[in-house]
Design a protein around this motif. Structure first.
Motif, short mmCIF file in Angstrom:
data_model
loop_
_atom_site.label_atom_id
_atom_site.label_comp_id
_atom_site.label_asym_id
_atom_site.label_seq_id
_atom_site.Cartn_x
_atom_site.Cartn_y
_atom_site.Cartn_z
N ILE A 1 -0.57 -5.10 -5.70
CA ILE A 1 -1.79 -5.89 -5.53
C ILE A 1 -2.87 -5.37 -6.49
CG2 ILE A 1 -3.58 -6.60 -3.90
CD1 ILE A 1 -1.04 -7.66 -2.85
N LYS B 1 0.76 4.60 -0.21
CA LYS B 1 1.24 4.46 1.17
C LYS B 1 1.36 3.01 1.63
CE LYS B 1 1.43 8.85 2.63
NZ LYS B 1 0.96 9.56 1.45
N VAL B 2 0.47 2.15 1.16
CA VAL B 2 0.44 0.78 1.66
C VAL B 2 1.54 -0.05 1.00
CG1 VAL B 2 -0.96 -1.30 1.87
CG2 VAL B 2 -2.03 0.94 2.04
N ASN B 3 2.25 -0.86 1.79
CA ASN B 3 3.29 -1.74 1.25
C ASN B 3 2.72 -2.63 0.15
OD1 ASN B 3 5.27 -0.86 2.98
ND2 ASN B 3 4.74 -2.36 4.56
N PHE B 4 3.31 -2.60 -1.02
CA PHE B 4 2.91 -3.44 -2.15
C PHE B 4 1.48 -3.18 -2.62
CE2 PHE B 4 6.26 -5.93 -0.02
CZ PHE B 4 7.14 -6.06 -1.08
N GLY B 5 0.87 -2.10 -2.16
CA GLY B 5 -0.51 -1.81 -2.55
C GLY B 5 -0.63 -1.64 -4.05
N PHE C 1 -4.46 6.11 -1.65
CA PHE C 1 -3.74 5.79 -0.41
C PHE C 1 -3.10 4.41 -0.53
CE2 PHE C 1 -3.88 3.71 3.78
CZ PHE C 1 -3.03 4.54 4.48
N SER D 1 3.02 -8.01 4.41
CA SER D 1 3.46 -6.64 4.65
C SER D 1 2.42 -5.66 4.10
CB SER D 1 4.85 -6.40 4.08
OG SER D 1 4.79 -6.11 2.72
N TYR D 2 1.61 -6.12 3.15
CA TYR D 2 0.49 -5.30 2.65
C TYR D 2 -0.55 -5.12 3.74
CZ TYR D 2 -3.87 -4.45 0.01
OH TYR D 2 -5.08 -3.97 -0.46
N LEU D 3 -0.79 -6.20 4.50
CA LEU D 3 -1.84 -6.14 5.52
C LEU D 3 -1.43 -5.29 6.71
CD1 LEU D 3 -3.11 -9.83 5.52
CD2 LEU D 3 -4.19 -7.81 4.56
N LYS D 4 -0.11 -5.12 6.92
CA LYS D 4 0.33 -4.29 8.04
C LYS D 4 -0.05 -2.83 7.74
CE LYS D 4 4.51 -3.16 9.39
NZ LYS D 4 5.94 -3.26 9.17
N PRO D 5 -0.87 -2.21 8.59
CA PRO D 5 -1.32 -0.85 8.26
C PRO D 5 -0.15 0.12 8.21
CG PRO D 5 -1.96 -1.47 10.49
CD PRO D 5 -1.40 -2.69 9.86
N PRO D 6 -0.10 0.97 7.17
CA PRO D 6 1.00 1.92 7.07
C PRO D 6 0.87 2.99 8.14
CG PRO D 6 -0.59 2.28 5.33
CD PRO D 6 -1.04 1.07 6.07
N TYR E 1 5.18 -12.96 1.68
CA TYR E 1 5.80 -11.77 2.26
C TYR E 1 5.11 -10.47 1.83
CZ TYR E 1 8.94 -7.92 3.09
OH TYR E 1 9.43 -6.70 3.46
N PRO E 2 4.91 -10.24 0.50
CA PRO E 2 4.20 -9.01 0.12
C PRO E 2 2.79 -8.95 0.70
CG PRO E 2 5.09 -10.10 -1.83
CD PRO E 2 5.31 -11.01 -0.67
N ALA E 3 2.11 -10.12 0.74
CA ALA E 3 0.73 -10.12 1.24
C ALA E 3 0.69 -9.71 2.71
CB ALA E 3 0.10 -11.49 1.04
N ILE F 1 5.26 -14.87 -2.24
CA ILE F 1 3.85 -14.47 -2.30
C ILE F 1 3.37 -14.04 -0.91
CG2 ILE F 1 1.49 -15.31 -2.68
CD1 ILE F 1 2.70 -17.13 -4.89
N PHE G 1 -9.41 -4.78 2.17
CA PHE G 1 -8.89 -4.31 3.45
C PHE G 1 -8.69 -2.80 3.48
CE2 PHE G 1 -7.58 -7.81 6.30
CZ PHE G 1 -8.05 -8.86 5.53
N TYR G 2 -8.55 -2.17 2.32
CA TYR G 2 -8.29 -0.73 2.32
C TYR G 2 -9.35 0.07 1.56
CZ TYR G 2 -3.71 -1.71 4.27
OH TYR G 2 -2.69 -2.11 5.09
N LEU H 1 8.98 -19.60 -3.84
CA LEU H 1 7.79 -19.06 -4.50
C LEU H 1 6.74 -18.68 -3.46
CD1 LEU H 1 6.21 -18.61 -7.19
CD2 LEU H 1 5.28 -20.89 -6.84
N GLN I 1 0.47 6.42 9.58
CA GLN I 1 -0.11 7.64 9.04
C GLN I 1 0.45 8.82 9.81
OE1 GLN I 1 -3.95 7.90 7.53
NE2 GLN I 1 -4.53 5.87 8.25
N LEU J 1 -7.71 -8.89 -0.63
CA LEU J 1 -6.70 -7.97 -0.09
C LEU J 1 -7.11 -6.51 -0.32
CD1 LEU J 1 -3.33 -9.70 -1.06
CD2 LEU J 1 -4.31 -9.43 1.22
#
Lengths: 360, 146
Positions: free
Chosen positions: A88, A81-85, A77, B30-35, B26-28, B24, A62-63, B20, B37, A59
């Motif tokens: 992780i 900025k990243v959700n849950f970054g 960043f 939403s983490y992959l969705k680019p924020p 959901y955060p993963a 795990i 990816f950034y 459970l 900018q 994970l």
């Protein structure tokens, strides 16, 4: 088990690949139950933490952007900025430390229960190699966020490598990608951290697990000498496996607690031309060696202290790696207490120097 | 154990397990969705001096994050369009020989009003406004973009 056998997908696969041997193996694998059985779980916990490292590491990829102008910025960043970054990264850092911690516990539990003895010599060797690789992961990963602490720790760490007789200077240059720790070092540590070490680690881990499956769990001496009717064991699947999972869940809880309430900090960006701040320390699992090197006088009998220290730890490491092969010679059945004393001394030495390192 | 109790435990366990896994995944995900900018909205850019672009030629200019094609026609007129082909998003170029805008990817052609005249592009290119102020070419977003 019958439920699995009646499963349509299982039957489809079984018709084509004959899963009988695997089933046979799973059905018959037993785990001995006795007062020291708890230690059987430490290896599984270490494996679980390694799996977490792989997942969170992917994970982070990816950034993360390696480079003098991007390493620190991309991690910042990611954390802001990243959700849950932040989560992780915090899990990755905490899990790394817990993994090394449990690897140490697992190793000493194996040492004191003498599970390394014949026929399990190579399980011990592969296990200790993995601990060294894990420390390599820690050392290379520490630099990647390119903060001040990591930068100077890497400077010191690679400098120590440079003191290894004959090949030291070459290894130092290879690690640093030049005479100094610079942007080139980030690229090299990055390559080592995400591709070279994982490949080697997976091979050694595969062998380690294969050995264990082939030989089954080690039975301590007191258990082995029990009459058969007093030996109690449970099936690996599902009984032991489910207990394993329960431990994993507990560790996951501890890990999340640490990651959320003590998030890993990013620190200040490394500056190639600033002076080292006070309190530069390596990761805790390097501390006992770091502190030992600090305490050795500059010159001992005309030999440089650093070099002496490195040679000393090199020999100790080699002795530890080959424990199963010389244990029978010096201890064996004649002096069964000797190995316990050696193990105890090793632990006391490591803990004492670690504490001194943090206090001084 | 009675079947009822076993069923109940099965149900509770699978519920817990699903929870459970969800917590795990959901955060993963939403983490992959680019924020998002933050980027400064661009309304106009300077594209250089008039004499830097020869008559009957074109050039690609950065307009914020998007490319824009600026053309000085053979009749010495300045025109500009979005440079992203409406077919599959390649960047178009000015063909001096044909005096048309051409996309090399799939041979799409646009005339100098931005209309798609041949090849696969489905829509015309969006036009931009070009103004010359003190010998400086300024490209601006039209008030209303189609």
């Amino acid at each position: 088990m019958d439920k699995i056998k009646n499963n349509k997908i299982f039957q489809w696969l079984h018709e084509r690949y004959n899963l009988e041997p695997i089933l046979e193996f799973v059905e018959h694998k037993q785990v001995p139950m006795h007062k020291h059985s708890i230690w059987y779980y430490t290896g599984g916990i270490t494996l679980f933490l390694f799996i977490i490292q792989v997942c969170t590491g992917i994970l982070l990829l990816f950034y993360y952007q390696p480079g003098v102008d991007s390493s620190y910025e991309s991690v910042r960043f990611l954390m802001t900025k990243v959700n849950f970054g932040w989560l992780i990264r915090s899990i990755h850092s905490w899990s790394a430390n817990l993994m090394v911690f449990f690897a140490f516990i697992h190793m000493f539990s194996v040492f004191f229960s003498e599970a390394f003895k014949k026929p399990r010599e190579l399980t011990w060797v592969s296990g200790f190699l993995m601990l060294l690789l894990a420390m390599g992961f820690g050392f290379s990963g520490y630099l990647l966020p390119w903060n001040e602490l990591a930068f100077f720790a890497t400077k010191v760490g690679t400098d120590i490598v440079g003191d290894v007789p004959v090949v030291g200077e070459l290894i130092k240059q290879l690690l640093r990608g030049g005479p100094d720790v610079t942007g080139s070092t980030i690229y090299r540590f990055y390559a080592i951290h995400v591709s070279i070490l994982p490949l080697i680690f997976l091979v050694v881990l595969g062998l380690h697990l294969l050995f264990i499956q082939r030989q089954g769990m080690h039975e301590p001496e007191f258990y082995e000498s029990l009459p058969p009717e007093e030996k109690h064991s449970i099936p690996f699947f599902p009984n032991f496996f489910l207990r394993d999972l329960l431990f994993w869940l507990l560790i996951l809880d501890v890990l999340l607690f640490l990651a959320v309430f003590f998030p890993w900090e990013l620190g200040i960006k490394a500056d190639l031309f600033s002076s080292a701040p006070a309190g530069i320390r390596p990761e805790w699992y390097f501390m006992f060696m770091f502190q030992s090197l600090k305490m050795i006088p500059a010159k001992v009998l005309g030999i440089e202290g650093e070099i002496l220290g490195i040679v000393f730890f090199g020999i100790l490491g080699l002795l530890w790696l080959t424990v199963p092969f010389w244990e029978t010679v010096i201890a064996g059945k004649k002096r069964p207490w000797l190995m316990k004393v050696i193990g105890l001394l090793a632990i006391i030495y490591m803990i004492a120097l670690t504490i001194i390192g943090y206090l001084v | 154990m009675s079947v009822k109790r076993r069923k109940f435990l099965d149900y509770i366990l699978s519920l817990g397990f699903t929870g459970l896994v969800g917590s795990i995944i959901y955060p993963a995900l939403s983490y992959l969705k680019p924020p998002k900018q933050a980027e400064a909205a661009v309304n106009s850019v300077k594209a250089g001096k008039v004499n830097e672009i020869p008559v009957n030629s074109g050039k690609i200019v950065r307009f914020g994050r998007k490319p824009v094609i600026l053309i000085r026609t053979s009749t010495d007129e300045f025109i500009a369009f979005t440079a992203t082909c409406t077919h599959l998003g390649c960047i178009v170029q000015y063909r001096e020989d044909k005096q048309q805008i051409w996309c090399a990817c799939h041979n799409g052609l646009f005339d100098l009003k931005g209309r798609n005249i041949s090849g696969p592009p489905p829509r015309p290119l969006d036009p931009f406004l070009v103004q010359i102020i003190d010998d400086e070419i300024i490209i601006a977003k039209p008030k209303r973009m189609s």
